[in-house]
Scaffold this motif. Structure first.
Motif, mmCIF file in Angstrom:
data_model
loop_
_atom_site.group_PDB
_atom_site.id
_atom_site.type_symbol
_atom_site.label_atom_id
_atom_site.label_comp_id
_atom_site.label_asym_id
_atom_site.label_seq_id
_atom_site.Cartn_x
_atom_site.Cartn_y
_atom_site.Cartn_z
ATOM 1 N N THR A 1 -5.629 -11.179 -12.448
ATOM 2 C CA THR A 1 -6.257 -12.406 -12.619
ATOM 3 C C THR A 1 -6.292 -13.065 -11.152
ATOM 4 N N ARG A 2 -5.398 -12.689 -10.403
ATOM 5 C CA ARG A 2 -5.151 -13.353 -8.767
ATOM 6 C C ARG A 2 -6.298 -12.748 -7.923
ATOM 7 N N VAL A 3 -6.432 -13.683 -6.785
ATOM 8 C CA VAL A 3 -7.120 -13.321 -5.587
ATOM 9 C C VAL A 3 -6.749 -11.972 -5.199
ATOM 10 N N GLY A 4 -5.329 -11.937 -4.914
ATOM 11 C CA GLY A 4 -4.799 -10.791 -4.300
ATOM 12 C C GLY A 4 -5.034 -9.574 -5.290
ATOM 13 N N LEU B 1 4.808 2.490 -6.280
ATOM 14 C CA LEU B 1 6.066 2.713 -6.018
ATOM 15 C C LEU B 1 6.722 2.157 -4.787
ATOM 16 N N LEU B 2 5.633 2.090 -3.852
ATOM 17 C CA LEU B 2 6.409 1.775 -2.616
ATOM 18 C C LEU B 2 5.230 1.174 -1.556
ATOM 19 N N ALA B 3 5.621 0.227 -0.862
ATOM 20 C CA ALA B 3 4.432 -0.489 -0.116
ATOM 21 C C ALA B 3 5.176 -1.007 1.045
ATOM 22 N N ASN B 4 4.302 -1.382 2.150
ATOM 23 C CA ASN B 4 5.113 -1.803 3.404
ATOM 24 C C ASN B 4 4.677 -3.439 3.209
ATOM 25 N N GLY C 1 -1.620 -10.536 -0.766
ATOM 26 C CA GLY C 1 -1.610 -11.824 -1.002
ATOM 27 C C GLY C 1 -0.407 -12.046 -2.254
ATOM 28 N N MET C 2 0.415 -10.831 -2.079
ATOM 29 C CA MET C 2 1.324 -10.705 -3.007
ATOM 30 C C MET C 2 2.885 -10.760 -2.374
ATOM 31 N N SER C 3 3.968 -10.716 -3.052
ATOM 32 C CA SER C 3 5.206 -10.652 -2.400
ATOM 33 C C SER C 3 5.351 -9.082 -2.561
ATOM 34 N N MET C 4 6.582 -8.805 -1.935
ATOM 35 C CA MET C 4 7.130 -7.439 -2.096
ATOM 36 C C MET C 4 7.402 -6.946 -3.446
ATOM 37 N N ASP C 5 7.912 -7.936 -4.078
ATOM 38 C CA ASP C 5 8.488 -7.876 -5.517
ATOM 39 C C ASP C 5 7.356 -7.982 -6.427
ATOM 40 N N GLU C 6 6.359 -8.433 -6.097
ATOM 41 C CA GLU C 6 5.104 -8.454 -7.007
ATOM 42 C C GLU C 6 4.486 -7.354 -6.940
ATOM 43 N N LEU C 7 4.459 -6.724 -5.724
ATOM 44 C CA LEU C 7 3.478 -5.662 -5.360
ATOM 45 C C LEU C 7 4.138 -4.195 -6.024
ATOM 46 N N VAL C 8 5.470 -4.111 -5.499
ATOM 47 C CA VAL C 8 6.024 -2.807 -6.133
ATOM 48 C C VAL C 8 6.307 -3.039 -7.735
#
Length: 134
Positions: A37-40, A10-13, A21-28
């Motif tokens: 499947t990604r390293v991140g 829901l929320l990350a910094n 290894g992800m963008s904020m859009d990918e992580l949230v």
């Protein structure tokens, strides 16, 4: 990072996103319980593996991530929010303890070296004393 009961972030910094290894859009909105499947994703899944057991008490453990350089992490999962006894989600706190671990290893190596150097002369003196006592 804040994770809901269904495993959605829901929320990350920004530092957490960068570390994974992800963008904020990918992580949230990312669902941690689904295989990645990604390293991140692999790094993230190791950090949140304690969440999958849906702990009711805080859980803390240390991880070592090997990549371009070794990174030591302390991951703490804290349950948060309750509705009718049901936990609503978890807060994941990740601390980079690489420098602390490196300093600890150096200190331990120094102590090992000093104790070895002190033992060597004492062992020689002990053998000589045994020979003299005959």
């Amino acid at each position: 990072m804040l994770i809901n009961y269904d495993g959605a972030v829901l929320l990350a910094n920004p530092q957490m996103a960068q570390f994974c290894g992800m963008s904020m859009d990918e992580l949230v909105g990312y669902r941690i319980f689904s295989p990645g499947t990604r390293v991140g994703d692999a790094v993230l899944r190791r950090m949140v593996s304690d969440v999958e057991s849906r702990p009711r008490l805080p859980v803390s453990r240390d991880l070592t991530i090997e990549g371009r350089q070794i990174t030591d992490l302390r991951c703490t999962v804290v349950p948060c929010g309750r509705l009718r006894g049901q936990i609503l989600g978890w807060v994941l706190i990740v601390q980079d303890v690489t420098d602390i671990r490196a300093a600890t290893r150096l200190r331990e190596m120094g102590l090992d070296m000093v104790s070895h150097e002190l033992r060597s002369p004492l062992a020689s003196l002990r053998v000589m004393a045994q020979v003299l006592n005959g």
